[in-house]
Design an enzyme around this catalytic site. Structure first.
Site, PDB file in Angstrom:
ATOM      1  N   ASP A 144      -1.832  62.577   9.982  1.00  0.00           N
ATOM      2  CA  ASP A 144      -2.281  61.193   9.865  1.00  0.00           C
ATOM      3  C   ASP A 144      -3.526  61.211   8.969  1.00  0.00           C
ATOM      4  O   ASP A 144      -4.094  62.272   8.681  1.00  0.00           O
ATOM      5  CB  ASP A 144      -2.571  60.576  11.241  1.00  0.00           C
TER       6      ASP A 144
HETATM    7  O1  LIG Z   1      -8.650  54.715   5.484  1.00  0.00           O
HETATM    8  N1  LIG Z   1      -7.737  53.873   5.593  1.00  0.00           N
HETATM    9  O2  LIG Z   1      -7.658  52.934   4.810  1.00  0.00           O
HETATM   10  C1  LIG Z   1      -6.812  54.024   6.623  1.00  0.00           C
HETATM   11  C2  LIG Z   1      -5.828  53.059   6.806  1.00  0.00           C
HETATM   12  C3  LIG Z   1      -4.903  53.199   7.824  1.00  0.00           C
HETATM   13  C4  LIG Z   1      -4.965  54.294   8.628  1.00  0.00           C
HETATM   14  O3  LIG Z   1      -4.052  54.395   9.648  1.00  0.00           O
HETATM   15  C5  LIG Z   1      -3.211  55.448   9.703  1.00  0.00           C
HETATM   16  O4  LIG Z   1      -2.455  55.540   8.513  1.00  0.00           O
HETATM   17  C6  LIG Z   1      -1.089  55.399   8.780  1.00  0.00           C
HETATM   18  C7  LIG Z   1      -0.356  56.278   7.857  1.00  0.00           C
HETATM   19  O5  LIG Z   1       1.002  56.068   7.925  1.00  0.00           O
HETATM   20  C8  LIG Z   1      -0.942  55.723  10.231  1.00  0.00           C
HETATM   21  O6  LIG Z   1       0.156  55.144  10.879  1.00  0.00           O
HETATM   22  C9  LIG Z   1      -2.207  55.216  10.792  1.00  0.00           C
HETATM   23  O7  LIG Z   1      -2.528  55.823  12.020  1.00  0.00           O
HETATM   24  C10 LIG Z   1      -5.923  55.230   8.443  1.00  0.00           C
HETATM   25  C11 LIG Z   1      -6.853  55.110   7.430  1.00  0.00           C
END
Ligand SMILES: O=[N+]([O-])c1ccc(O[C@@H]2O[C@@H](CO)[C@H](O)[C@H]2O)cc1
Length: 803
Positions: free
Chosen positions: A289
């Site tokens: 993740d």
């Molecule tokens: O830094 N960001 O912009 C950011 C955005 C979304 C995020 O969530 C994670 O990213 C997704 C990747 O599929 C997962 O399902 C979730 O847990 C984690 C980080």
């Protein structure tokens, strides 16, 4: 037609090979890769990837370990972005690039999975996923998306507070496992096609279902889960992905399980995922993740150094780091000898053989290369988005007012925070939709005059001062519709709910609207809230749950109101009373009720209280009667059939014994009412067998039947396997037990069949025992580190048992 001519015709129909190369595809017809095996379409995919990686320098290898891979420009290997989202349609994300206007400015936006889960229709899910992968391919052909997508989210939705429950198909592991099998088939194009349509990614492995609660948050949370609960509840959707659906990718989660961050846990990523479930094809990879590898170092504090953190993740089997932590810290980790180059090679071979299987290197030979924007938002896709919403909407209360004939001579007062919903209907992980037909649009299609008061108060406003315009509308109207509930402002990624009640002044307003003595009903949108006051108010005619219904949600809602579509959705979760959340902490991962902790139990299988609406609830505009068909397999004729366990297992030649057939039981579903309707047959198993306590019941089969006309009968086949009869013991072993069994059809059983198993219990699946639990010393984890093989047994050679 010669191969050359065939290719030329294809090139006319779609983007030409050279053009593809200009838009983010590898250079295979010129440059250094031209004679590399990776560009030989007849070679074995694994050999192709190995040949490519052999040409990388160490630095190039280390550079290509993040979610944004720079590629290798000197080879003509372009950059590739692994992070693409498509939870319910191609969605905004780092790898997906919508244009502002014109072609590729939108994609079909289906309902959130929680609504599609409520349809209990595997064939629908497969069709939706096929549209999503078709549209994704069209985007990819024009360099607007990658070829792998980080969907589905299949952590079972066990706590009603969870901010990401809407992304999942619901709370039941059997249901999710079946749903996801069909979804992956539609996304990837079958079990093992020559060219995958896209690669799907099952996430978040495993035990992730809390954002932030009482000082715990997802990046540092260490979920304590027994082997029994893991195998019985948290794992089945992931087993379905890995073992039964051949999914191309997995994502490890932010949280730790039993002391180990999942992305650095060789027990989970190697012993269970790759070895036990046989997910060993080279083209299958695990991504972390986003920033979860960094979280291994901080805030998990699993290792003392950053280099140890990246090495722990890579060595455990995390092939891609969503983020830049690998790219930053693997070089020093390599210098320190914390991992072997062969492990890095393996991760890269997994990635690039996956791209080989997607046809990344094969130009126009790939059948999907002809797809263009004309294949996006087709009439079929639009109709399917409407159908998915209509099938998933659930009728929870009806005093007979619905279906309601609404004509041009009538006036509807449509009020509430969702009345004029647009993007609200899409929830999260969405992209721009071709159109957004909200409740106002749906109401307008009835021909009635529609008075709309959209945001008079808002979801959080505890006063009714700002609602004043609606009383006038209610006065003028023939029908009053309240469209409200909650949305992402109350529960979303990063934010769990602190209450499962209706928010703000909404219930007060609903109560006042009900006093006008007119047909008045509630469309409750978003996640479940405690609807007890609505059930109890005799002046509220009906209650419909609409969730997050996607681009055509408002039309689907009014089609159900007017009877154009008959409702047949079922709640895929338990609707708990508001007090539930004070009875169990979010951090309690146990499912069974527990007198010591005071837990009332979780999900319909174990909850000992009275749910507001139970899992599987859903009303119709007609009635059904059900009987088991006459032509049952002969040993199922008797209502007291007895089966010897050794006979059942002796007949079974499957590699995985839980897949062995027990029986296919035909079910006649008869529409005894006056309205044509779908019907979802839910098959629950209950009875006294296996370890105590016994669950109340367990969903073991379901099937949606379509368009059953009044007076007619359709047949559904209930397939039971030995695995579906089995229970899970304390150690996580799946065991077939002697005892009494009953198959019940529907929540208030419309039909029931009893049978029993005799003889000795037989283990269908031995669960690899977890390693010795780590402990924290001076703020760092110490103790067991490697895989089960290295440290799975206690010093005296016994298994550690439940942790
Ligand atoms: O830094 N960001 O912009 C950011 C955005 C979304 C995020 O969530 C994670 O990213 C997704 C990747 O599929 C997962 O399902 C979730 O847990 C984690 C980080």
């Amino acid at each position: 037609m010669s191969a050359l001519l065939g290719a030329a015709v294809l090139a006319l129909a779609g983007p030409a090979l050279a053009q593809l190369e200009g838009r983010g595809f590898p250079e295979c017809h010129q440059g250094p890769l031209k004679n590399n095996t990776v560009c030989d379409t007849s070679a074995d995919p694994l050999d192709r990837a190995i040949a490519l990686i052999k040409t990388f320098t160490l630095e190039e290898k280390l550079n290509n370990t993040g979610s944004t891979s720079p590629g290798v420009p000197r080879l003509g290997l372009p950059a590739y972005t692994w992070w693409n989202e498509a939870l319910h349609g191609v969605a905004d994300s780092p790898g997906v690039n919508f244009s502002d206007v014109g072609d590729f400015s939108y994609a079909t936006s289906f309902p959130e999975p929680i609504v599609m889960g409520a349809a209990f229709d595997d064939e629908l899910i497969r069709a939706v996923a096929t549209v999503v992968s078709t549209e994704a391919r069209a985007f990819n052909n024009f360099d607007r998306a990658g070829l792998d997508f980080w969907t589905p989210n299949i952590n079972p939705y066990k706590d009603p507070r969870w901010g990401r429950g809407l992304e999942t198909p619901g709370e039941d592991p059997f249901h999710i496992a079946s749903y996801v099998h069909n979804l992956i088939d539609g996304l990837q194009g079958g079990y093992d096609p020559k060219y995958k349509r896209v690669v799907a990614t099952c996430k978040h492995f495993v035990g992730y279902d809390m954002e932030s609660w009482n000082g715990n948050y997802r990046y540092q949370w260490d979920a304590q889960i027994s082997s029994q609960d893991l195998v019985e509840y948290y794992m089945p959707p992931f087993q379905s992905c890995a073992r039964d659906s051949n999914v191309g990718a997995f994502m490890c989660s932010y949280n730790a399980v039993n002391g180990r961050p999942t992305c650095a846990d060789p027990y989970l990523l190697n012993d269970i995922l790759r070895e036990h479930w046989g997910w060993t094809e080279e083209q299958q990879w695990v991504t972390s993740d986003c920033d979860a590898v960094q979280n291994v170092f901080y805030p998990h504090k699993f290792t003392e150094t950053r280099e140890e953190a990246v090495a722990a993740a890579l060595n455990a089997g995390t092939d891609i780091d969503c983020g830049t932590y690998y790219q930053h810290h693997l070089p020093a980790a390599y210098e320190q000898g914390l991992f072997n180059e062969s492990t890095l090679d393996q991760a890269l071979v997994r990635q690039y053989s996956s791209l080989v299987r997607l046809g990344y290197f094969d130009g126009m030979a790939v059948p999907y290369r002809n797809l263009t924007f004309s294949d996006v938002s087709t009439p079929h896709a639009q109709q399917l988005a409407h159908r998915a919403a209509a099938e998933g909407i659930v009728l929870l209360k009806n005093d007979g007012t619905l279906p309601l004939k609404i004509g041009s001579d009538m006036t509807i007062a449509l009020v509430g925070d969702w009345a004029n919903a647009t993007t609200q209907m899409q929830g999260n992980y969405e992209g721009p939709a071709p159109y957004l037909h909200g409740p106002v649009y749906g109401a307008n299609q009835t021909g009635a005059t529609v008075l709309v008061a959209n945001q008079p108060g808002g979801q959080g406003d505890p006063t009714t001062d700002n609602w004043r315009p609606i009383w006038e509308y209610a006065e003028q109207a023939d029908v009053i519709v309240y469209a409200g509930g909650i949305d992402l402002t109350v529960a979303e990624e990063g934010m769990d709910r602190v209450s499962i009640d209706w928010t703000g002044a909404q219930l007060d307003v609903i109560g006042q609207l009900a006093m006008y003595g007119k047909p008045m009903f509630v469309m409750q949108m978003g996640d479940q809230v405690d609807n007890t006051p609505i059930i109890q108010n005799p002046n509220i005619s009906a209650l419909i749950w609409g969730g997050y219904p996607g681009q055509d949600g408002g039309l689907a809602l009014f089609d159900i109101v007017t009877g154009k579509v008959a409702p047949a959705g079922r709640l895929p979760v338990t609707q708990y009373p508001a007090a539930y959340i004070s009875q169990i902490p979010m951090t309690d991962m146990t499912l069974r009720p527990n007198a010591t902790t005071g837990s009332p139990g979780r999900t319909y299988q174990w909850y000992t209280g009275e749910p507001v609406f139970e899992f599987g609830s859903g009303l119709h505009y007609t009635n059904f009667s059900i009987s088991f068909a006459n032509d049952l397999p002969h040993n199922h004729h008797s209502s007291s059939s007895c089966y010897n366990i050794s006979d059942l297992t002796g007949d079974c030649n499957e590699q995985y014994k839980d897949r062995c057939a027990f029986a296919t039981i035909p079910l006649d579903v008869h529409n005894t009412g006056a309205v044509t309707s779908d019907y979802v047959a839910l098959g629950f198993l209950t009875g006294c067998h296996g370890p105590q306590p016994y669950p109340r019941k367990r969903l073991r089969a379901y099937k949606r039947l379509h368009g059953i006309a009044p007076g007619s009968t359709q047949t559904a086949a209930v397939n039971l396997t030995l695995g579906s009869l089995a229970r899970v013991d304390d150690y996580g072993n799946t065991v077939l037990y002697p005892g009494d069994y009953a198959l019940m059809i529907d929540t208030q059983p419309l039909a029931m069949m009893n049978f029993s198993l005799t003889g000795e219990a037989v283990t269908l699946d031995y669960w690899p025992q977890p390693p010795v639990k780590r402990v924290q010393e001076n703020g760092y984890w110490v103790g067991g580190y490697g895989s089960t093989q290295e440290e799975g047994l206690l010093a005296d050679g016994t298994v550690p048992g439940v942790m």
